[in-house]
Design an enzyme around this catalytic site. Structure first.
Site, PDB file in Angstrom:
ATOM      1  CG  LEU A 148      -1.988  -1.035   1.389  1.00  0.00           C
ATOM      2  CD1 LEU A 148      -2.665  -0.906   2.753  1.00  0.00           C
ATOM      3  CD2 LEU A 148      -3.013  -0.913   0.277  1.00  0.00           C
ATOM      4  CG  ASP A 149       0.422   4.545  -2.771  1.00  0.00           C
ATOM      5  OD1 ASP A 149       1.178   3.699  -3.269  1.00  0.00           O
ATOM      6  OD2 ASP A 149      -0.329   5.278  -3.431  1.00  0.00           O
ATOM      7  CD  GLU A 150       5.700   7.420   3.728  1.00  0.00           C
ATOM      8  OE1 GLU A 150       6.078   8.005   4.766  1.00  0.00           O
ATOM      9  OE2 GLU A 150       6.302   7.522   2.640  1.00  0.00           O
ATOM     10  CB  THR A 152      -2.963   4.008   1.082  1.00  0.00           C
ATOM     11  OG1 THR A 152      -2.931   4.932  -0.002  1.00  0.00           O
ATOM     12  CG2 THR A 152      -4.241   3.193   1.012  1.00  0.00           C
ATOM     13  NE  ARG A 250      -1.791   9.089  -4.239  1.00  0.00           N
ATOM     14  CZ  ARG A 250      -0.549   9.277  -3.817  1.00  0.00           C
ATOM     15  NH1 ARG A 250       0.253   8.246  -3.596  1.00  0.00           N
ATOM     16  NH2 ARG A 250      -0.111  10.516  -3.623  1.00  0.00           N
TER      17      ARG A 250
END
Length: 313
Positions: A148-150, A152, A250
């Site tokens: 997961l993105d940092e 998120t 995104r």
């Protein structure tokens, strides 16, 4: 496909009860057992060849044992911190990742492993998982299966042994691991916007960004509008992915004119939230041994609940 399977863990060994193995011409009993494991259990052939060579497959009557749980040292230096567990068994671990925490160290950080642990361990989810097992005295090197993105939040799946790692990687490659997200976006989303099918590539003008690009990789995002907030010109949506491109949600929502609330990198307004309002709500995956579906929900973090309350007023 899920299958009824009787099994027990005995220390480092996984004990299976396959019943009487059929005789196979030209094969000894262990090779016949390996063939059963590949065909009936769909065990990873790569691992079975390794176990067969290292005497990690044993037969005793109608009991078949695999050396599935040998002690291993994590490549990540242990970092002790809170670790909200959502699911755990002998094969899998699922933990909640908060916004603001990386899944694993990037090139700017040092992890442990054969060269020894650094003086200061980086604080990432992988390091916290290593710290969790170190605190329990369990020699487990859990490996994350997806990212997961940092900024998120949501559930992250880890494999606790090589068997699970190979099986879950294969499940990822055939898109059998499903993740559902919720997000607050800017603008009133049309109820007719249900699919965003646009390829995604790198942005030549910004190292961190991705963009919709005809020459990019195929990317498909499914979208369901849940709530709208006309006073704040915002919407709540649920999203599922057919593909897993970097920053896919995104990029797609920004390109559709609905950047995530708080996502400054892709045009989102940060007056309500300092990071993208994106949370992994649900995770489902086939269990690496039984094949049965494991379905989990990760409750919304407080920041997302506060944002919903504010928009709903």
């Amino acid at each position: 496909m899920s299958r009824k399977l009787s099994w027990t863990r005995r220390g480092e060994w996984l004990e299976l009860m396959p019943g009487k193995l059929p005789a196979r011409e030209g094969l000894d009993r262990l090779d016949a057992a390996k063939a059963w494991l590949e065909e009936e259990l769909q065990a990873p052939p790569k691992l079975l060849r390794k176990l067969r060579a290292e005497d990690g497959i044993k037969l005793a009557g109608d009991r078949l044992r695999l050396l599935a749980f040998p002690p291993r040292t994590s490549q990540y230096a242990p970092f002790e911190a809170e670790l909200p567990l959502l699911y755990e068994d002998d094969f899998c671990l699922v933990v909640h990742k908060p916004a603001g925490l990386k899944v694993h160290p990037d090139g700017g950080e040092t992890s442990g492993g054969a060269s020894g642990h650094p003086l200061a361990s980086p604080d990432t989810l992988a390091n916290r998982v290593a710290g969790w097992y170190a605190s329990l005295g369990e020699p487990i090197a859990a490996a994350h299966i997806h990212r997961l993105d940092e900024d998120t939040s949501g559930p992250v799946l880890f494999a606790k042994n090589e068997y699970a790692h190979l099986k879950l990687d294969e499940a990822m490659s055939r898109k059998a691991i499903d993740r559902t997200y919720i997000a607050f976006v800017q603008g009133i989303v049309s109820p007719e916007l249900k699919v965003i099918d646009q390829p995604i590539g790198r942005d030549r003008h910004h190292n961190q960004r991705r963009r919709v690009s005809p020459g990019g990789k195929a990317a498909v995002t499914h979208l369901e509008r849940l709530e709208v907030y006309p006073k704040h010109d915002a919407s709540l949506v649920r999203l599922t992915l057919e593909t897993g491109r970097t920053h896919q949600i995104r990029v797609h929502l920004s390109a559709a004119g609905h950047p995530l609330v708080g996502d400054a990198l892709y045009g989102g307004n940060t007056k309500w939230l300092s990071h993208q309002a994106l949370h992994g709500e649900r995770l489902s995956f086939p269990h690496p041994l039984s094949g049965e579906a494991v379905e989990l929900e990760d409750p919304w973090p407080p920041a997302m609940n506060r944002l919903r309350d504010r928009f709903s007023l």
